[in-house]
Motif scaffolding. Structure first.
Motif, PDB file in Angstrom:
ATOM      1  N   ASP A 138      50.913  59.575  74.630  1.00  0.00           N
ATOM      2  CA  ASP A 138      51.253  59.355  73.153  1.00  0.00           C
ATOM      3  C   ASP A 138      50.892  57.971  72.589  1.00  0.00           C
ATOM      4  N   GLN A 139      51.208  57.315  73.093  1.00  0.00           N
ATOM      5  CA  GLN A 139      51.186  55.791  72.983  1.00  0.00           C
ATOM      6  C   GLN A 139      49.688  55.346  72.678  1.00  0.00           C
ATOM      7  N   LEU A 140      48.851  55.801  73.771  1.00  0.00           N
ATOM      8  CA  LEU A 140      47.387  55.574  73.691  1.00  0.00           C
ATOM      9  C   LEU A 140      46.748  56.310  72.492  1.00  0.00           C
ATOM     10  N   PHE A 141      46.972  57.395  72.476  1.00  0.00           N
ATOM     11  CA  PHE A 141      46.409  58.127  71.427  1.00  0.00           C
ATOM     12  C   PHE A 141      46.815  57.900  69.874  1.00  0.00           C
ATOM     13  N   ALA A 142      47.824  57.277  69.831  1.00  0.00           N
ATOM     14  CA  ALA A 142      48.165  56.865  68.343  1.00  0.00           C
ATOM     15  C   ALA A 142      47.486  55.569  68.211  1.00  0.00           C
ATOM     16  N   VAL A 143      47.332  54.812  69.069  1.00  0.00           N
ATOM     17  CA  VAL A 143      46.243  53.583  68.921  1.00  0.00           C
ATOM     18  C   VAL A 143      44.807  54.051  68.591  1.00  0.00           C
ATOM     19  N   MET A 144      44.388  55.033  69.258  1.00  0.00           N
ATOM     20  CA  MET A 144      42.929  55.555  68.958  1.00  0.00           C
ATOM     21  C   MET A 144      42.870  56.279  67.769  1.00  0.00           C
ATOM     22  N   ARG A 145      43.983  56.770  67.151  1.00  0.00           N
ATOM     23  CA  ARG A 145      43.986  57.461  65.662  1.00  0.00           C
ATOM     24  C   ARG A 145      43.865  56.350  64.935  1.00  0.00           C
ATOM     25  N   ASN A 146      44.564  55.324  64.936  1.00  0.00           N
ATOM     26  CA  ASN A 146      44.382  54.367  64.014  1.00  0.00           C
ATOM     27  C   ASN A 146      43.448  53.355  64.007  1.00  0.00           C
ATOM     28  N   MET A 147      42.526  53.463  65.058  1.00  0.00           N
ATOM     29  CA  MET A 147      41.433  52.774  65.202  1.00  0.00           C
ATOM     30  C   MET A 147      40.204  53.287  64.103  1.00  0.00           C
ATOM     31  N   ARG A 148      40.474  54.736  63.714  1.00  0.00           N
ATOM     32  CA  ARG A 148      39.480  55.300  62.786  1.00  0.00           C
ATOM     33  C   ARG A 148      37.887  55.345  63.406  1.00  0.00           C
ATOM     34  N   HIS A 149      37.949  55.354  64.535  1.00  0.00           N
ATOM     35  CA  HIS A 149      36.474  55.528  65.121  1.00  0.00           C
ATOM     36  C   HIS A 149      36.194  57.035  65.116  1.00  0.00           C
ATOM     37  N   PRO A 150      34.860  57.300  65.019  1.00  0.00           N
ATOM     38  CA  PRO A 150      34.712  58.797  64.853  1.00  0.00           C
ATOM     39  C   PRO A 150      34.604  59.740  65.845  1.00  0.00           C
ATOM     40  N   HIS A 151      34.472  59.012  66.881  1.00  0.00           N
ATOM     41  CA  HIS A 151      34.469  59.801  68.473  1.00  0.00           C
ATOM     42  C   HIS A 151      35.371  59.332  69.740  1.00  0.00           C
ATOM     43  N   VAL A 152      35.716  58.388  69.476  1.00  0.00           N
ATOM     44  CA  VAL A 152      36.622  57.802  70.744  1.00  0.00           C
ATOM     45  C   VAL A 152      37.863  58.717  71.080  1.00  0.00           C
ATOM     46  N   GLU A 153      38.694  59.055  69.947  1.00  0.00           N
ATOM     47  CA  GLU A 153      39.729  59.950  70.311  1.00  0.00           C
ATOM     48  C   GLU A 153      39.476  61.303  70.907  1.00  0.00           C
ATOM     49  N   LEU A 154      38.483  61.971  70.207  1.00  0.00           N
ATOM     50  CA  LEU A 154      38.182  63.079  70.677  1.00  0.00           C
ATOM     51  C   LEU A 154      37.543  63.295  72.014  1.00  0.00           C
ATOM     52  N   ILE A 155      36.708  62.326  72.380  1.00  0.00           N
ATOM     53  CA  ILE A 155      35.905  62.064  73.889  1.00  0.00           C
ATOM     54  C   ILE A 155      37.270  61.772  74.804  1.00  0.00           C
ATOM     55  N   ALA A 156      38.198  61.019  74.554  1.00  0.00           N
ATOM     56  CA  ALA A 156      39.311  60.937  75.299  1.00  0.00           C
ATOM     57  C   ALA A 156      40.131  62.191  75.607  1.00  0.00           C
ATOM     58  N   MET A 157      40.459  62.820  74.410  1.00  0.00           N
ATOM     59  CA  MET A 157      41.219  64.251  74.595  1.00  0.00           C
ATOM     60  C   MET A 157      40.167  65.249  75.489  1.00  0.00           C
ATOM     61  N   ILE A 158      39.029  65.125  75.576  1.00  0.00           N
ATOM     62  CA  ILE A 158      38.285  65.918  76.283  1.00  0.00           C
ATOM     63  C   ILE A 158      38.421  65.621  77.868  1.00  0.00           C
ATOM     64  N   CYS A 159      38.508  64.427  78.165  1.00  0.00           N
ATOM     65  CA  CYS A 159      38.472  63.752  79.593  1.00  0.00           C
ATOM     66  C   CYS A 159      39.964  64.209  80.005  1.00  0.00           C
ATOM     67  N   LEU A 160      40.917  63.929  78.959  1.00  0.00           N
ATOM     68  CA  LEU A 160      42.400  64.264  79.120  1.00  0.00           C
ATOM     69  C   LEU A 160      42.565  65.711  79.633  1.00  0.00           C
ATOM     70  N   VAL A 161      41.880  66.687  78.814  1.00  0.00           N
ATOM     71  CA  VAL A 161      42.470  68.158  79.115  1.00  0.00           C
ATOM     72  C   VAL A 161      41.441  68.930  80.187  1.00  0.00           C
ATOM     73  N   THR A 162      40.547  68.163  80.592  1.00  0.00           N
ATOM     74  CA  THR A 162      39.401  68.789  81.434  1.00  0.00           C
ATOM     75  C   THR A 162      39.164  68.013  82.855  1.00  0.00           C
ATOM     76  N   GLY A 163      39.688  66.663  82.861  1.00  0.00           N
ATOM     77  CA  GLY A 163      39.521  65.990  83.912  1.00  0.00           C
ATOM     78  C   GLY A 163      37.939  65.626  84.118  1.00  0.00           C
ATOM     79  N   CYS A 164      37.316  65.714  83.029  1.00  0.00           N
ATOM     80  CA  CYS A 164      35.935  65.132  83.119  1.00  0.00           C
ATOM     81  C   CYS A 164      35.700  63.646  83.140  1.00  0.00           C
ATOM     82  N   ARG A 165      34.411  63.134  83.730  1.00  0.00           N
ATOM     83  CA  ARG A 165      34.314  61.768  83.552  1.00  0.00           C
ATOM     84  C   ARG A 165      33.846  61.246  81.986  1.00  0.00           C
ATOM     85  N   TRP A 166      33.822  60.130  81.410  1.00  0.00           N
ATOM     86  CA  TRP A 166      33.643  59.864  80.227  1.00  0.00           C
ATOM     87  C   TRP A 166      32.137  60.118  79.871  1.00  0.00           C
ATOM     88  N   GLY A 167      31.450  59.797  80.744  1.00  0.00           N
ATOM     89  CA  GLY A 167      30.149  60.008  80.510  1.00  0.00           C
ATOM     90  C   GLY A 167      29.619  61.624  80.504  1.00  0.00           C
TER      91      GLY A 167
END
Length: 341
Positions: free
Chosen positions: A170-199
């Protein structure tokens, strides 16, 4: 002489076309002897066994070039691997490759280890060079044994696998939401819920997002992998890609978010912590280790077994089936001889 006449009038042939292959035979006529000698000498041209190749004098750098041209460029990590191999050749002083021995490499490794280079880095160097010799031998480019085939890697202490608990997520994703970067939060969410690599997450396209699954194709193992996801997340990913275009490389921004969130992670595990977190929570919640292997795309179950200790019933068979249950009375605190009964 190769042909000589004996005292009884016969003709003796004594010919050695190549060193180590000598033929002697006696004939009635000189013509027969000459024909036999000519036949022996012609074998040098006609048969590869009779005409051995000159010793391979290519230097190690030439073999690296040959390996790169014939095989290396087909590897996904070729560029980085080639840089490591070129530097290794330079440090080894570019010897004639056939003269390199396991002892030579062990001496080189010992010097590097003493200078502070990590054992894992040195094991990577050994595996790269050993794989090069193996591949060139398979391709017929070298005809001698791999000089490093019997050299063992350095045993490395297994690193702790860090993963995030619910509060840290929760703490990490709150920080990413406040960064207002278009992609970083969604990519991180995909990694978290599927276990895939960042690339792998970063390489997703609209065509690889189905209603209930993501398809990863640019994987480390080169195998296509399909992982189920919530349909709502699939809708969000498709909408995001249509609005913002392909994901950009934003791993640095994720590392920045980890630092801002105050998460102290082991070196080299920042973006990988989401993969470890998925796997750890999956096993801790009762997931099957073989299913996890398929989800993560591990080619070996041994890699997946690193998470097995998190299973709720991990090693509980020690208590269930070991001798402890038959000798539980041994666990009682012994009474003193003078203690009243």
């Amino acid at each position: 002489m190769a042909i000589d006449q004996l005292a009884d009038g016969r003709w003796k042939v004594d010919v050695e076309p190549i060193k180590g292959k000598r033929f002697r035979k006696t004939f009635k006529t000189k013509g027969e002897a000459q024909r036999f000698e000519a036949t022996c000498r012609s074998k040098i041209i006609e048969s590869a066994q009779w005409s051995p190749k000159p010793r391979d004098r290519r230097r190690l750098a030439e073999l690296v070039d040959c390996w790169g041209r014939l095989h290396g460029r087909s590897l996904s990590d070729y560029e980085g691997r080639r840089v490591i191999m070129d530097r290794m050749v330079e440090r080894l002083k570019n010897p004639v490759a056939i003269t390199l021995t396991a002892a030579d490499f062990a001496e080189y490794r010992a010097r590097r280890l003493a200078s502070g280079i990590s054992p894992k880095t040195l094991n990577n160097e050994l595996s790269y060079l050993r794989a090069m010799f193996n591949e060139l031998r398979r391709l017929g480019e070298i005809d001698y044994q791999n000089p490093l085939s019997l050299l063992r890697a350095i045993r490395v202490q297994e690193r702790e696998l860090s993963y995030l608990d619910t509060a840290q997520i929760d703490q990490l994703f709150a920080v990413m939401r406040n960064m207002r970067h278009p992609h970083v939060e969604l990519i991180a969410m995909i990694c978290l819920v599927t276990g895939c690599r960042w690339g792998e997450a970063q390489g997703l396209t609209v065509s690889r997002v189905a209603d209930g699954a993501l398809q990863f194709v640019n994987t480390k193992s080169k195998r296509r992998r399909v992982v189920p996801i919530d349909p709502k997340l699939a809708d969000r990913i498709r909408a995001h890609l249509r609005e913002h275009g392909a994901f950009s490389n934003c791993r640095d921004r994720f590392d920045e978010a980890v630092a801002r969130a105050g998460l102290n992670l082991p070196a080299g595990q920042k973006s990988h912590v989401l993969r470890h977190t998925f796997a750890s929570h999956f096993i801790a919640n009762g997931g099957n280790i073989l299913t996890l292997q398929k989800i993560l795309g591990h080619s070996s179950l041994a890699m997946t077994m690193r998470y097995a200790h998190l299973a709720p019933d991990h090693l509980q068979d020690v208590l269930a089936f070991g001798p402890a249950r038959e000798f539980r009375h041994f666990f009682d605190t012994p009474r003193s001889e003078h203690q009243p009964s």
